[in-house]
Design a protein around this motif. Structure first.
Motif, short mmCIF file in Angstrom:
data_model
loop_
_atom_site.label_atom_id
_atom_site.label_comp_id
_atom_site.label_asym_id
_atom_site.label_seq_id
_atom_site.Cartn_x
_atom_site.Cartn_y
_atom_site.Cartn_z
N ASP A 1 -9.76 1.54 2.80
CA ASP A 1 -10.11 1.16 4.17
C ASP A 1 -11.51 1.65 4.45
O ASP A 1 -11.76 2.85 4.53
CB ASP A 1 -9.14 1.79 5.17
CG ASP A 1 -7.87 1.00 5.32
OD1 ASP A 1 -7.92 -0.22 5.15
OD2 ASP A 1 -6.82 1.61 5.62
N ARG A 2 -12.46 0.72 4.58
CA ARG A 2 -13.85 1.07 4.87
C ARG A 2 -14.39 0.11 5.90
O ARG A 2 -14.15 -1.09 5.84
CB ARG A 2 -14.71 0.99 3.61
CG ARG A 2 -14.38 2.04 2.58
CD ARG A 2 -15.26 1.86 1.38
NE ARG A 2 -16.66 1.98 1.77
CZ ARG A 2 -17.52 2.78 1.17
NH1 ARG A 2 -17.13 3.53 0.19
NH2 ARG A 2 -18.78 2.81 1.55
N MET B 1 -9.64 2.76 12.28
CA MET B 1 -10.59 3.40 11.36
C MET B 1 -11.68 4.15 12.11
O MET B 1 -12.15 5.19 11.67
CB MET B 1 -11.23 2.35 10.44
CG MET B 1 -10.35 1.89 9.32
SD MET B 1 -11.25 0.84 8.18
CE MET B 1 -10.90 -0.77 8.83
N GLN C 1 -5.03 -0.19 8.15
CA GLN C 1 -5.54 0.17 9.46
C GLN C 1 -6.36 -0.97 10.04
O GLN C 1 -6.97 -1.75 9.30
CB GLN C 1 -6.46 1.40 9.36
CG GLN C 1 -5.76 2.65 8.95
CD GLN C 1 -6.75 3.80 8.87
OE1 GLN C 1 -7.90 3.61 8.48
NE2 GLN C 1 -6.31 4.98 9.23
#
Length: 178
Positions: free
Chosen positions: A50-51, A102, A97
């Motif tokens: 997750d970025r 995030m 997410q």
């Protein structure tokens, strides 16, 4: 026709490289399990991250279950027929997410500040301990009386008359020049 030793070695090394690549690919597949590969991924790796700066991971977040597969088949049709819960389930099958989750503050700054303050206080205590138990006391020549006596001696000897204290002393008046 027999292969000479050089070409035989080259063939064997090519087979070893190919087999090691196959093992590496099989290892990465075994790590992702039953999850679907949907893209290139971050740096070409088949992993889930997750970025915010790289929003499309290479694989889905959850493994393919019969429920998720049924939702994917239903999503191939008209999305207006999907309920809100089914859309959320599809999203959560692909991503762990949302962007707002995030970006939400984690409170990590509190622990970082705490560690920084603990290190700062430890360094102050180490300095105080070193000053008390390790360093020698200041020499007697650092006292104001001794420094004044040293300045008077330099003026009496006219030490460094070009740029030093003797150049700033008016010997006729007995005071500092203006």
């Amino acid at each position: 026709m027999a292969l000479n030793s050089v070409s035989r070695r080259a063939l064997l090394s090519a087979v070893k490289v190919q087999s090691s690549q196959q093992v590496a690919c099989m290892g990465s597949i075994s790590k992702i399990g039953n999850r679907e590969v949907v893209g290139y991924g971050y740096n070409g790796d088949k992993n889930y991250v997750d970025r915010i700066d790289f929003p499309m991971p290479a694989i889905r977040f959850k493994e393919n279950t019969p429920d998720v597969q049924a939702l994917h088949e239903k999503a191939k049709g008209d999305w207006n027929k999907l309920t809100l819960e089914e859309k959320k389930a599809l999203y959560r099958a692909s991503f762990a997410q949302t962007f707002s989750e995030m970006k939400a503050p984690t409170g990590e700054w509190k622990s970082v500040l705490g560690v920084a303050l603990v290190i700062a206080s430890m360094s102050v205590w180490i300095y105080m301990g070193m000053k008390t138990f390790v360093y020698f006391p200041m020499p007697d020549t650092f006292s104001p009386e001794k420094q004044n006596a040293q300045l008077e001696r330099m003026l009496a000897l006219k030490a460094n008359p070009v740029e030093g204290p003797s150049s700033m002393w008016d010997y006729e008046k007995g005071d500092w020049k203006q």
